[in-house]
Write a protein that holds these residues in place. Sequence first.
Motif, PDB file in Angstrom:
ATOM      1  N   LYS A  48     -27.561 -77.247  62.666  1.00  0.00           N
ATOM      2  CA  LYS A  48     -27.981 -77.402  64.268  1.00  0.00           C
ATOM      3  C   LYS A  48     -29.494 -77.552  64.232  1.00  0.00           C
ATOM      4  O   LYS A  48     -29.896 -78.262  65.462  1.00  0.00           O
ATOM      5  N   TYR A  49     -30.351 -77.478  63.518  1.00  0.00           N
ATOM      6  CA  TYR A  49     -31.827 -77.554  63.578  1.00  0.00           C
ATOM      7  C   TYR A  49     -31.851 -79.278  63.628  1.00  0.00           C
ATOM      8  O   TYR A  49     -32.746 -79.695  64.435  1.00  0.00           O
ATOM      9  N   LEU A  50     -31.313 -79.954  62.642  1.00  0.00           N
ATOM     10  CA  LEU A  50     -31.149 -81.279  62.693  1.00  0.00           C
ATOM     11  C   LEU A  50     -30.543 -81.990  63.719  1.00  0.00           C
ATOM     12  O   LEU A  50     -31.515 -82.746  64.298  1.00  0.00           O
ATOM     13  N   LEU A  51     -29.590 -81.585  64.174  1.00  0.00           N
ATOM     14  CA  LEU A  51     -29.097 -82.225  65.177  1.00  0.00           C
ATOM     15  C   LEU A  51     -29.346 -81.756  66.623  1.00  0.00           C
ATOM     16  O   LEU A  51     -29.148 -82.740  67.655  1.00  0.00           O
ATOM     17  N   SER A  52     -29.953 -80.798  66.775  1.00  0.00           N
ATOM     18  CA  SER A  52     -30.462 -80.184  68.137  1.00  0.00           C
ATOM     19  C   SER A  52     -32.045 -80.075  68.189  1.00  0.00           C
ATOM     20  O   SER A  52     -32.627 -80.785  69.015  1.00  0.00           O
ATOM     21  N   ASN A  53     -32.607 -79.350  67.273  1.00  0.00           N
ATOM     22  CA  ASN A  53     -33.896 -79.078  67.521  1.00  0.00           C
ATOM     23  C   ASN A  53     -34.995 -80.256  67.042  1.00  0.00           C
ATOM     24  O   ASN A  53     -36.079 -80.487  67.553  1.00  0.00           O
ATOM     25  N   TYR A  54     -34.512 -80.766  65.690  1.00  0.00           N
ATOM     26  CA  TYR A  54     -35.249 -81.879  65.209  1.00  0.00           C
ATOM     27  C   TYR A  54     -34.928 -83.093  65.843  1.00  0.00           C
ATOM     28  O   TYR A  54     -36.073 -83.973  65.927  1.00  0.00           O
ATOM     29  N   GLY A  55     -33.938 -83.238  66.383  1.00  0.00           N
ATOM     30  CA  GLY A  55     -33.646 -84.635  67.258  1.00  0.00           C
ATOM     31  C   GLY A  55     -33.188 -85.463  66.569  1.00  0.00           C
ATOM     32  O   GLY A  55     -32.920 -86.883  66.870  1.00  0.00           O
ATOM     33  N   PHE A  56     -32.406 -85.334  65.450  1.00  0.00           N
ATOM     34  CA  PHE A  56     -31.556 -86.094  64.561  1.00  0.00           C
ATOM     35  C   PHE A  56     -30.201 -86.314  65.203  1.00  0.00           C
ATOM     36  O   PHE A  56     -29.224 -85.496  64.507  1.00  0.00           O
ATOM     37  N   LYS A  57     -30.054 -87.171  66.040  1.00  0.00           N
ATOM     38  CA  LYS A  57     -28.762 -87.327  66.684  1.00  0.00           C
ATOM     39  C   LYS A  57     -27.578 -88.166  66.291  1.00  0.00           C
ATOM     40  O   LYS A  57     -27.142 -89.135  67.053  1.00  0.00           O
ATOM     41  N   TYR A  58     -27.423 -87.801  65.042  1.00  0.00           N
ATOM     42  CA  TYR A  58     -26.474 -88.935  64.246  1.00  0.00           C
ATOM     43  C   TYR A  58     -25.438 -87.848  63.375  1.00  0.00           C
ATOM     44  O   TYR A  58     -25.573 -88.070  62.199  1.00  0.00           O
ATOM     45  N   PRO A  59     -24.300 -86.956  64.266  1.00  0.00           N
ATOM     46  CA  PRO A  59     -23.395 -86.413  63.435  1.00  0.00           C
ATOM     47  C   PRO A  59     -22.459 -86.891  62.590  1.00  0.00           C
ATOM     48  O   PRO A  59     -22.189 -86.349  61.529  1.00  0.00           O
ATOM     49  N   ILE A  60     -22.144 -88.277  62.928  1.00  0.00           N
ATOM     50  CA  ILE A  60     -21.253 -88.942  61.859  1.00  0.00           C
ATOM     51  C   ILE A  60     -22.050 -89.164  60.722  1.00  0.00           C
ATOM     52  O   ILE A  60     -21.571 -88.917  59.442  1.00  0.00           O
ATOM     53  N   PHE A  61     -23.162 -89.742  60.713  1.00  0.00           N
ATOM     54  CA  PHE A  61     -23.845 -90.128  59.664  1.00  0.00           C
ATOM     55  C   PHE A  61     -24.061 -88.731  58.792  1.00  0.00           C
ATOM     56  O   PHE A  61     -23.986 -88.704  57.691  1.00  0.00           O
ATOM     57  N   LEU A  62     -24.523 -87.882  59.464  1.00  0.00           N
ATOM     58  CA  LEU A  62     -24.786 -86.362  58.717  1.00  0.00           C
ATOM     59  C   LEU A  62     -23.519 -86.103  58.009  1.00  0.00           C
ATOM     60  O   LEU A  62     -23.788 -85.639  56.824  1.00  0.00           O
ATOM     61  N   THR A  63     -22.396 -86.345  58.608  1.00  0.00           N
ATOM     62  CA  THR A  63     -21.237 -85.834  58.019  1.00  0.00           C
ATOM     63  C   THR A  63     -20.992 -86.616  56.586  1.00  0.00           C
ATOM     64  O   THR A  63     -20.595 -86.199  55.556  1.00  0.00           O
ATOM     65  N   MET A  64     -21.245 -88.075  56.809  1.00  0.00           N
ATOM     66  CA  MET A  64     -20.850 -88.887  55.779  1.00  0.00           C
ATOM     67  C   MET A  64     -22.077 -88.481  54.536  1.00  0.00           C
ATOM     68  O   MET A  64     -21.594 -88.695  53.502  1.00  0.00           O
ATOM     69  N   CYS A  65     -23.222 -88.089  54.995  1.00  0.00           N
ATOM     70  CA  CYS A  65     -24.247 -87.643  53.837  1.00  0.00           C
ATOM     71  C   CYS A  65     -23.459 -86.479  53.217  1.00  0.00           C
ATOM     72  O   CYS A  65     -23.493 -86.289  51.807  1.00  0.00           O
ATOM     73  N   HIS A  66     -23.022 -85.725  53.899  1.00  0.00           N
ATOM     74  CA  HIS A  66     -22.448 -84.360  53.106  1.00  0.00           C
ATOM     75  C   HIS A  66     -21.012 -84.873  52.140  1.00  0.00           C
ATOM     76  O   HIS A  66     -21.171 -84.454  51.057  1.00  0.00           O
ATOM     77  N   MET A  67     -20.209 -85.677  52.962  1.00  0.00           N
ATOM     78  CA  MET A  67     -19.092 -86.125  52.080  1.00  0.00           C
ATOM     79  C   MET A  67     -19.603 -86.876  50.644  1.00  0.00           C
ATOM     80  O   MET A  67     -18.750 -86.847  49.621  1.00  0.00           O
ATOM     81  N   SER A  68     -20.465 -87.802  50.938  1.00  0.00           N
ATOM     82  CA  SER A  68     -21.251 -88.656  49.791  1.00  0.00           C
ATOM     83  C   SER A  68     -21.607 -87.538  48.577  1.00  0.00           C
ATOM     84  O   SER A  68     -21.331 -87.744  47.612  1.00  0.00           O
ATOM     85  N   ALA A  69     -22.196 -86.447  48.840  1.00  0.00           N
ATOM     86  CA  ALA A  69     -22.860 -85.438  48.298  1.00  0.00           C
ATOM     87  C   ALA A  69     -21.559 -84.686  47.436  1.00  0.00           C
ATOM     88  O   ALA A  69     -21.439 -84.507  46.382  1.00  0.00           O
ATOM     89  N   CYS A  70     -20.643 -84.436  48.383  1.00  0.00           N
ATOM     90  CA  CYS A  70     -19.337 -83.729  47.672  1.00  0.00           C
ATOM     91  C   CYS A  70     -18.773 -84.643  46.640  1.00  0.00           C
ATOM     92  O   CYS A  70     -18.357 -84.100  45.770  1.00  0.00           O
ATOM     93  N   SER A  71     -18.754 -86.013  46.999  1.00  0.00           N
ATOM     94  CA  SER A  71     -18.060 -86.883  45.983  1.00  0.00           C
ATOM     95  C   SER A  71     -18.713 -86.861  44.705  1.00  0.00           C
ATOM     96  O   SER A  71     -17.976 -86.754  43.673  1.00  0.00           O
ATOM     97  N   LEU A  72     -20.167 -86.974  44.695  1.00  0.00           N
ATOM     98  CA  LEU A  72     -20.889 -87.136  43.653  1.00  0.00           C
ATOM     99  C   LEU A  72     -20.985 -85.709  42.915  1.00  0.00           C
ATOM    100  O   LEU A  72     -20.590 -85.704  41.602  1.00  0.00           O
TER     101      LEU A  72
END
Length: 327
Positions: A48-72
């Motif tokens: 919520k902080y990143l996507l809304s308050n911080y202004g990092f408006k890239y939810p798909i890329f954020l999800t891909m970061c999550h999945m990359s970490a989960c893979s590793l």
Amino acid sequence: MSSTPKGGGGGGGGGGGGVAAAMSGRFFTVGLVTSWYSSNIGVLLLNKYLLSNYGFKYPIFLTMCHMSACSLLSYVAIAWLKLVPLQTLRSRSQFFKISLLSLVFCASVVSGNVSLRYLPVSFNQAVGATTPFFTAVFAYIITVRTEAPLVYAALLPVVTGVVIASGGEPSFHLFGFIMCVGATAARALKSVLQGILLSSEGEKLNSMNLLLYMAPVAVVLLLPATIIMEENVVGKTIALAREDMKILWYLLFNSALAYFVNLTNFLVTKHTSALTLQVLGNAKGAVAVVVSILIFRNPVSVTGMLGYTLTVIGVVLYSEAKKRSSK
């Protein structure tokens, strides 16, 4: 004569050891549940902080970061640390089924992250609590499996509560609401499909091994979506990092936390009963609502809180009705 006191002392020591072991086990379980709550609520609030308050408006890329970490981290946990035994895939058919689950899982996580751009966490959790409703609907549509009338009756306050909460939500956003409902429905669909697709003994995977195979597929699926829908996101992230290096630490910590959510969920499931997990899961949503309101101070109405409370009560009644009907 002296042997009797020694025997008694040994029994007392054994009893003391048993109490100590029980206390140690209890503390371990409490620690696990605390870690599960902290990681769940932490990743939700940080998203919520990143996507809304911080202004990092890239939810798909954020999800891909999550999945990359989960893979590793899944590979490290299973192949290196051997936290659970490695379960190998048996066939192409099993891989196809896992890929299908991964697609639905991606839809759920991306939709949930998109919704956090527009909705407060408290309302997001209220909508998310309707998962049992969608699970019952998909179970009926796909498997034509019906539940006891009491189970369906318990779903009425679940849905009614969200309708009331929607009407009383000061920060209501229609697109965000649609995305949140979509995320909840996809989450329910995944659980139903998982029960069907991986139901045979030869195909069953524990949640850690399932994540090991799902996460890389998710990365492959999300990569083209990120390139097409979030153009030059890597360049933009690097530009953001030049202004504020904290964004990289936020992304790294958030991604690692996303894996920790899955790890702690698996461990809590392993060390507690299914009923305990249900109760803890219901309470977790309420805790997340309170914490998010305290941190983000988003406006809430009495009507909205009443609606959410009704939903939580409905979920508890649903869990109890399911337990009774399965006896």
